[in-house]
Write a protein that holds these residues in place. Structure first.
Motif, short mmCIF file in Angstrom:
data_model
loop_
_atom_site.label_atom_id
_atom_site.label_comp_id
_atom_site.label_asym_id
_atom_site.label_seq_id
_atom_site.Cartn_x
_atom_site.Cartn_y
_atom_site.Cartn_z
N VAL A 152 -9.25 -1.07 -25.04
CA VAL A 152 -8.76 -2.26 -24.35
C VAL A 152 -8.98 -3.49 -25.20
N ILE A 153 -10.15 -3.54 -25.83
CA ILE A 153 -10.44 -4.63 -26.76
C ILE A 153 -10.59 -4.00 -28.13
N HIS A 154 -9.88 -4.56 -29.09
CA HIS A 154 -9.81 -3.92 -30.39
C HIS A 154 -10.20 -4.90 -31.47
N ASP A 155 -11.42 -4.73 -31.99
CA ASP A 155 -11.90 -5.54 -33.10
C ASP A 155 -11.72 -7.03 -32.84
N PHE A 156 -12.39 -7.50 -31.78
CA PHE A 156 -12.27 -8.91 -31.38
C PHE A 156 -13.46 -9.69 -31.93
N SER A 157 -13.18 -10.74 -32.69
CA SER A 157 -14.24 -11.62 -33.19
C SER A 157 -13.84 -13.06 -32.92
N ALA A 158 -14.72 -13.77 -32.25
CA ALA A 158 -14.49 -15.19 -31.99
C ALA A 158 -15.76 -15.78 -31.43
N GLY A 159 -15.80 -17.08 -31.24
CA GLY A 159 -17.00 -17.70 -30.70
C GLY A 159 -16.67 -18.88 -29.81
N GLY A 205 -2.55 -6.83 -18.82
CA GLY A 205 -3.03 -5.65 -19.51
C GLY A 205 -3.45 -5.91 -20.93
N SER A 206 -3.57 -7.19 -21.32
CA SER A 206 -3.94 -7.48 -22.69
C SER A 206 -5.46 -7.43 -22.89
N GLY A 207 -6.21 -7.32 -21.79
CA GLY A 207 -7.66 -7.23 -21.91
C GLY A 207 -8.38 -8.52 -21.59
N LYS A 208 -7.68 -9.47 -20.95
CA LYS A 208 -8.29 -10.77 -20.65
C LYS A 208 -9.51 -10.63 -19.74
N SER A 209 -9.32 -9.89 -18.63
CA SER A 209 -10.43 -9.75 -17.67
C SER A 209 -11.60 -9.02 -18.32
N LEU A 229 -4.47 -13.52 -26.42
CA LEU A 229 -4.89 -12.13 -26.55
C LEU A 229 -3.70 -11.23 -26.26
N ALA A 230 -3.47 -10.21 -27.10
CA ALA A 230 -2.45 -9.21 -26.79
C ALA A 230 -2.94 -7.88 -27.31
N GLU A 231 -2.82 -6.86 -26.49
CA GLU A 231 -3.26 -5.51 -26.83
C GLU A 231 -4.69 -5.49 -27.37
#
Lengths: 266, 279
Positions: B24-31, B45-49, B215-217
């Motif tokens: 659902v979350i794929h290699d997400f980096s942020a701050g 369905g992009s994984g926001k929640s 965010l998408a996919e």
């Protein structure tokens, strides 16, 4: 706005009864229930009725509210009246086949009806003027000796509080689902019992699914707000008995003694 | 490279998948920096929640890490401290309210912290005032409007005095008026120093934020100011997202050779620009 009123729902207010300590209310209720059940003619039942009139008057709620809370239970009330009327032995007034209705039967039936009515109003006074949380806080205090016996009183009180909190929400939801199914042609009011029960399935299944989903969400929300099972919790308002609470309990105790006394004398 | 202390919430190569589902979350980096107002947008369905849950420590990453104030959300010993710093408001306010009176509900959080009664009272007053529910403190939740319920849910978390609020589509079930109320409350909080991360699918709301994450996919597509993000209609179009009304208007004007400066994406700026242009 209050049209969706159901039994056991808190109605906001600032009356003396609303402000009473919930523990005092529960104690007073525990005293008045035997008084009501013991009350016979005429001084005792009059005293009990007067007591109730004063309390419901002090609650600041319209009598119609109490009347409406009793409505869903009229079958029970009527049934208990008829049973008393039919099965109390005595000089028959009317013959209906094998059933005799006697004068003492009618009198006893009426007395029972009156007592049950009073009991229901007492229950209503408590639930209308006390929020579920106050009520469960009161119960928690009354049951706190059981903690020594490892009864999870705190958790039970929380469960009860949540159950009461969700009564109106689930009523709304059930109403919505019922309408949704009816608008698609579902029929819950015709046909044999079997058919009607079958008709309820498309109503019950989504209702239960939704309840479980809500419960899941609620559990998460509670944890996010730092709820921990078994952890000590503080209170927004510490429960504190004041003079009025003692007075109410004393008055109710006196009522019980009086009713008991009349019972012994006659 | 910024040091980790600048961030209140930091995601580092985060992966997440629900049991039996794909990633659902794929290699997400942020701050998320302190005091920021971030809007998180993306198609359904992009994984926001999921990301909102990860930010608040309600979900644990399958790989990578999420840190709140330098504390790893996967560490059970600090989860209490994390909950007090980051409050997560869920989508449906009805399922988050535990008490039958506004005041009692707000008190639930501080009571769980076992704070003394006067302190609980102080926090309840603060939280109720912050969301403007003073006059409704005695109401049962089922007699509140949608916007009021959502504000109550926010107050319930504010009473824990978190540094950051994460909101999962708090306005999706509300009418325009309820949306305005909730957005007003959030802007006030940001003005007073609370960090806010809001999941939304109202582009008009996203345009009001300080920064937008797209965010998408499960992947971060953009991380920039609303002005920059909404000046790239091709990206949003590809993801099936709409433009905020002001940005759309700018596009229409551009088609008629009236050039609106880039970066004007919210209503207020657009009104300023038009007023100056028409004078």
């Amino acid at each position: 706005m209050l049209s969706g009123i159901t039994m056991g729902q808190y109605l906001p207010g600032r009356s003396p009864v609303h402000r009473m300590d919930p523990r005092a209310k529960l104690l007073a209720a525990a005293l008045v229930v035997p008084a009501i059940l013991l009350a016979g003619f005429w001084p005792a039942i009059t005293a009990v009725t007067l007591w109730l009139a004063v309390v419901s008057g002090l609650s600041g709620l319209r009598p119609g509210v109490y009347w409406r809370s009793m409505k869903p239970l009229w079958v029970l009330l009527l049934l208990s009246f008829t049973m008393q009327a039919f099965f109390t032995p005595g000089e028959p007034l009317v013959h209906l086949g094998w059933i005799n209705i006697s004068e003492p039967g009618l009198v006893q039936g009426a007395l029972l009806l009156w007592r049950l009515g009073i009991l229901l109003v007492v229950a209503s006074v408590i639930t209308f003027t006390t929020t579920p949380l106050q009520l469960t806080n009161g119960l928690e205090w009354l049951l706190s000796p059981l903690i020594r016996l490892r009864v999870p009183v705190r958790e039970l009180a929380m469960i009860m509080n949540l159950a009461l909190r969700f009564v109106p929400t689930l009523f709304d939801e059930a109403r919505l689902l019922l309408m949704a199914q009816q608008s698609r042609g579902a029929d819950f009011t015709h046909g044999s019992i079997r058919e009607r029960v079958r008709g309820l399935v498309p109503f019950m299944v989504p209702l239960l699914t939704n309840i479980f989903r809500r419960a899941d969400d609620l559990a998460l929300a509670m944890e996010l707000r730092c709820y921990q099972v078994g952890a000590p919790r503080s209170r927004l308002t510490e429960l504190r008995f004041v003079a009025g609470d003692y007075a109410a309990i004393a008055a109710t105790a006196m009522l019980l003694v009086f009713v008991w006394g009349t019972r012994l004398m006659w | 490279m910024t040091s980790s202390n600048d961030y209140l919430i930091q995601f580092e190569h985060v992966f997440f998948a629900y049991p039996g589902g794909g990633s659902v979350i794929h290699d997400f980096s942020a701050g998320v920096r302190r005091g920021e107002f971030i809007a998180l947008i993306g198609p359904n369905g992009s994984g926001k929640s999921t990301l909102a849950g990860l930010a608040a420590g309600a979900l644990r990453p399958a790989a990578g890490w999420v840190k709140v104030d330098g504390m790893d959300t996967a560490d059970p010993s600090v989860i209490g401290a994390i909950r007090r710093r980051v409050g997560l408001v869920l989508q449906n306010p009805d399922n988050q309210l535990v008490a039958a009176r506004v005041e009692e509900d707000v008190a639930f959080g501080p009571e769980n912290l076992n704070l003394p009664s006067p302190e609980v009272r102080r926090r309840v007053e603060y939280a109720i005032a912050a969301v403007g529910l003073d006059r409704l403190r005695d109401r049962p939740p089922h007699l509140l409007s949608g916007g009021e319920k959502q504000r109550l849910a926010i107050a319930g978390l504010l009473a824990l005095e978190p540094s950051c609020l994460v909101l999962d589509e708090p306005t999706s079930m509300l009418d325009p008026r309820g949306r305005r109320e909730v957005l007003g409350v959030l802007k006030n909080l940001v003005a007073k120093g609370t960090t806010v991360l809001q999941v939304t699918h109202h582009m008009g709301e996203a345009a009001e934020a300080g920064r937008v994450w797209v965010l998408a996919e499960g992947k971060l597509q953009a991380d920039a100011s609303p002005g920059t993000v909404f000046s790239r209609p091709e990206l949003l179009q590809r993801l099936g997202l709409a433009l905020p009304p002001a940005a759309e208007l700018a596009g229409c004007l551009a088609a008629r050779d009236i050039n609106v400066p880039a970066g004007i994406v919210n209503l207020e700026d657009m009104v300023h620009f038009l007023c100056r242009a028409l004078k």
